[in-house]
Design a protein around this motif. Structure first.
Motif, PDB file in Angstrom:
ATOM      1  N   TYR A 107     -42.098 -12.800  21.875  1.00 39.53           N
ATOM      2  CA  TYR A 107     -42.234 -14.161  21.346  1.00 39.53           C
ATOM      3  C   TYR A 107     -43.654 -14.556  20.959  1.00 39.53           C
ATOM      4  O   TYR A 107     -43.855 -15.590  20.316  1.00 39.53           O
ATOM      5  CB  TYR A 107     -41.604 -15.205  22.269  1.00 39.53           C
ATOM      6  CG  TYR A 107     -42.258 -15.507  23.591  1.00 39.53           C
ATOM      7  CD1 TYR A 107     -43.536 -16.053  23.686  1.00 39.53           C
ATOM      8  CD2 TYR A 107     -41.542 -15.327  24.777  1.00 39.53           C
ATOM      9  CE1 TYR A 107     -44.091 -16.378  24.909  1.00 39.53           C
ATOM     10  CE2 TYR A 107     -42.087 -15.647  26.011  1.00 39.53           C
ATOM     11  CZ  TYR A 107     -43.371 -16.184  26.081  1.00 39.53           C
ATOM     12  OH  TYR A 107     -43.915 -16.506  27.293  1.00 39.53           O
ATOM     13  N   ASN A 146     -39.227 -10.122  26.414  1.00 39.98           N
ATOM     14  CA  ASN A 146     -40.104 -11.112  27.041  1.00 39.98           C
ATOM     15  C   ASN A 146     -41.189 -11.576  26.071  1.00 39.98           C
ATOM     16  O   ASN A 146     -40.992 -11.583  24.875  1.00 39.98           O
ATOM     17  CB  ASN A 146     -40.674 -10.556  28.350  1.00 39.98           C
ATOM     18  CG  ASN A 146     -41.408  -9.241  28.171  1.00 39.98           C
ATOM     19  OD1 ASN A 146     -42.089  -9.023  27.163  1.00 39.98           O
ATOM     20  ND2 ASN A 146     -41.277  -8.339  29.135  1.00 39.98           N
ATOM     21  N   THR A 187     -35.705 -14.416  24.968  1.00 38.39           N
ATOM     22  CA  THR A 187     -36.880 -13.955  25.699  1.00 38.39           C
ATOM     23  C   THR A 187     -37.135 -14.801  26.940  1.00 38.39           C
ATOM     24  O   THR A 187     -36.882 -15.999  26.956  1.00 38.39           O
ATOM     25  CB  THR A 187     -38.134 -13.990  24.810  1.00 38.39           C
ATOM     26  OG1 THR A 187     -38.337 -15.322  24.321  1.00 38.39           O
ATOM     27  CG2 THR A 187     -37.993 -13.044  23.625  1.00 38.39           C
TER      28      THR A 187
END
Length: 274
Positions: A58, A54, A88
């Motif tokens: 990023y 998740n 993600t």
């Protein structure tokens, strides 16, 4: 590799007992001294790597980019062969991803199967029975799919929240460590001790800013760099100390050296446990 077994949703009594015993052994120091079952890279010099997670991945131009640049800094010729991908979803749990689709050769622009797939759970994956059960079941099933395509699974141990985050608690890192080790050892996955590296770095220099100043949850650029160095040391079995990559000058030389040394020391201690 340890055998895979289908598990019903929810922690089994044995799994819950293992986690409880590990936490009891952690004490106030916050370090569970359970040894990882996988103590070294399972693939020699992996070229095709997928990161699934998740926003912890990023933020700050994405962990996979920093990791890839660190690999290329150590071996410039690798630029021609490295195929790194990151999948993600903001705020996602591991179960939100379609691992069968992501790892199918050619589906996301990589023709050959991924050699290593790094799985990251929700930042609170270890902090409730419900989240633990979901991650354990999902990681077990994902590892089967990854293995069926010839790849190896690695689990990314997340860092803990820091105050004033409303969920920040002193024992969160011990819970996270114990849980990721429990799942990793059960499914035969490499556990990447990023959470322990964050904890060690703060103990070495409390003035470091490894967390995003706005939410005290996501990593700052320094946090992402430390995560990349820890992942590099774990995934490639090589020391990041002395690596020339400095986020294009965004991190000063003294801090780069500190973060590299923390990453290497953490990985050496973690995989050296008996």
């Amino acid at each position: 590799m340890l055998p895979f077994r289908k598990r019903p949703f929810g922690l089994s009594f044995l799994s819950a007992l293992v986690v409880s015993l590990v936490l009891l052994g952690a004490g106030n120091a916050g370090f569970a001294q359970t040894a990882p079952a996988v103590k070294a890279p399972q693939i020699d010099n992996p070229q095709r790597v997928l990161l699934v997670g998740n926003s912890y991945f990023y933020y700050n131009d994405s962990l996979h980019n920093h990791l890839r640049r660190m690999v290329m800094a150590a071996d410039p010729a690798a630029e021609k062969t490295l195929e790194y991908k990151s999948a993600t979803i903001g705020g996602a749990s591991l179960s939100h991803h379609n691992i069968d689709w992501l790892t199918k050769p050619g589906q996301i622009g990589v023709k050959e199967p991924f050699e290593v797939v790094i799985l990251q759970g929700h930042s609170a994956a270890a902090l409730s029975d419900k989240r633990q059960a979901s991650f354990r079941e999902t990681a077990t099933e994902f590892a089967k799919i990854i293995a069926s395509r010839g790849g190896k699974t690695a689990l990314y141990m997340t860092h803990a929240y820091v105050a004033p985050h409303k969920q920040a608690k002193p024992d969160n890192i011990a819970k996270t460590e114990a849980f990721y080790l429990s799942v990793g050892n059960e499914i035969g996955a490499l556990v990447i001790p990023v959470g322990l590296a964050f904890d060690a770095a703060y103990k070495r220099d409390a003035g470091l800013k490894l967390h995003n100043a706005e939410d005290h949850s996501h990593p700052s650029l320094l946090g992402t760099y430390l995560a990349a160095a820890t992942t590099y040391a774990s995934l490639y079995g090589k020391s990041p100390v002395g690596n020339s990559y400095d986020a294009y000058g965004a991190i000063d030389a003294k801090t780069v050296r500190l973060l590299q040394e923390v990453a290497q020391d953490t990985v050496t201690e973690f995989f050296g446990r008996k």
